[in-house]
Design a protein around this motif. Structure first.
Motif: not given
Length: 455
Positions: A43-47, A222-225, A348-353
């Motif tokens: 989660a923090l990596l996505g953040l 962002t979520a995809l990558f 997207g980053g949060v969702l990706g995480g």
């Protein structure tokens, strides 16, 4: 385009590309390589990947509002300094929260809209679409190159090296402003209060649909990558430091298809048709990934479709936005759009995480398909933009007051805006050909001391 427009497009496009390259190089590698930091969790990596988007989302609108009142060049320099400082902090970090803080500061240099507005100022209306398309392609290409260069550089210089690279790039980008001419802009609409400008933009339904489009595009991207690197490792057996060699041929293939699409959209005035086709392609790409992610060919085909559509949309959106935003709120409109873009990247980053943490991979892909379908529905009601023309004239003799001369020209029916480039000794008069009647043409001919005739 003339020499001034080519030079300005190159300089501002390079500034934009350098920033985007620095911001996005960590996206395809951070979910795995970032585990080295103390306190790191999925989660923090996505953040950490998406936090710069939150900073951008919060500050794009204030920066763009200022950009309609103060020097755009000064704001760009200030934003690039913040970008360089934030990346330097991230480069020195050993803890995941320090990286998050550095990324947040880097993102606080929210100058995307101001750069776009400055490019619109120094280009003629007929060339603006071309300039914006080049800008959009430079943005899309920088995203794609980030996904290629990031994995390659990480294996040699590590994440810290990537952040230092980005910091240095931000400082070098300031020097590119020397290639952009100084320009003063006058237009018919009154300046108005910040609140009035903001309200004027938000009341435009087509602008709102473009804001939603850029939000959805960057949320999905962002979520995809954040999510896809682990899929390439697990299902295709490709190590992270080789992912760049997957993205490079896909980027080249996407350019082969994207460039002709952009030319058709601009030359044939088929923006809406091409734009909607690109959203369909992104939806199709995600459906392919949701159904066939367990096969190498399914992952590659889905990514190829996504890259093609992504480049097309990134190139068309700035041009479309510049056509429908009123001159007096140009930077403000671009600011709201850029804010939407980076807010999408944050979510997207949060969702990706969260997707990375999910044990149900098929459901994770289906969620992204759902976002694409919603985007398709919202964009369906977009209307095609109108097209202005530009007359290039020499500035009058020094004895004549430029402000009075500009005011008289703006009073001519059909004239929307005048951009004065003093060093070059010229002015760009932007007008709507449909509103310029014979009487207006005669009056304009007298003011510019040359015959004015348009086909």
């Amino acid at each position: 385009m003339n020499a001034t427009e080519r030079r300005s497009t190159f300089a501002l496009g390079s500034i934009f590309a350098l920033r985007m390259l620095g911001l996005f190089m960590i996206v395809p590698v951070f979910a795995i390589a970032g585990q080295q930091y103390s306190g790191a969790t999925p989660a923090l990596l996505g953040l950490a990947v998406g936090i710069y988007g939150l900073s951008q989302a919060l500050l794009q609108i204030p920066f763009s509002l200022w950009g309609d009142y103060v020097s755009r060049r000064g704001l760009i320099i200030f934003g690039l300094i913040l970008f360089a400082l934030g990346n330097a902090i991230a480069a020195l970090s050993t803890d995941i929260w320090q990286v998050i803080i550095g990324r947040a500061i880097a993102g606080s240099g929210a100058i995307s809209a101001v750069v776009m507005a400055l490019l619109a100022d120094v280009t003629r209306e007929e060339q603006r679409s071309k300039a914006m398309a080049i800008m959009g392609m430079s943005i899309g290409t920088s995203f794609m190159l980030a996904f290629i260069i990031g994995p390659l550089l990480t294996s040699h210089i590590g994440l810290s090296g990537l952040f230092w690279f980005s910091s240095i790039a931000g400082i070098l980008a300031i020097l590119l402003l020397l290639l952009v001419p100084h320009v003063s802009i006058q237009h018919k609409q009154a300046s108005g209060h910040y609140r009035e400008k903001f309200k004027l933009v938000l009341n435009n339904a087509n602008l709102n649909r473009l804001h939603i489009s850029i939000f959805m595009l960057h949320l999905i991207m962002t979520a995809l990558f954040v999510f896809i690197p682990s899929q390439l490792v697990e299902w295709a057996g490709i190590p992270v430091n080789h992912h760049g060699w997957v993205y490079l041929p896909l980027l080249l293939i996407s350019c082969f298809f994207a460039f002709p699409s952009i030319i058709v959209a601009e030359k044939k005035q088929q923006m809406r048709y091409i734009f909607m086709a690109a959203i369909f392609s992104i939806t199709a790409a995600l459906i392919v990934l949701s159904l066939f992610y367990t096969t190498p060919w399914g992952l590659i085909l889905g990514l190829a479709l996504f890259f093609i559509a992504f480049n097309v949309i990134e190139a068309l959106l700035p041009s479309w936005l510049s056509k429908i935003a009123l001159p007096s709120v140009k930077a403000t409109a671009m600011g709201i759009n850029a804010s939407s873009q980076f807010l999408g990247a944050f979510f997207g980053g949060v969702l990706g995480g969260q997707l990375l943490s999910s044990s149900n991979t098929s459901m994770a892909w289906t969620i992204l398909v759902g976002f694409a379908v919603i985007w398709l529905g919202v964009s369906w009601f977009l209307e095609s933009p109108r097209y202005l023309s530009t007359l290039t004239v020499d500035l009058p003799a020094e004895s004549q007051n430029l402000n009075d001369w500009s005011t008289q020209i703006l009073q001519v029916q059909g004239v929307e805006e005048i951009a004065i480039l003093k060093v070059q000794g010229i002015a760009y008069i932007k007008f709507d050909p449909k509103d310029l009647n014979d009487e207006a043409r005669q009056k304009l001919s007298q003011l510019v001391n040359q015959p004015v005739a348009f086909s």
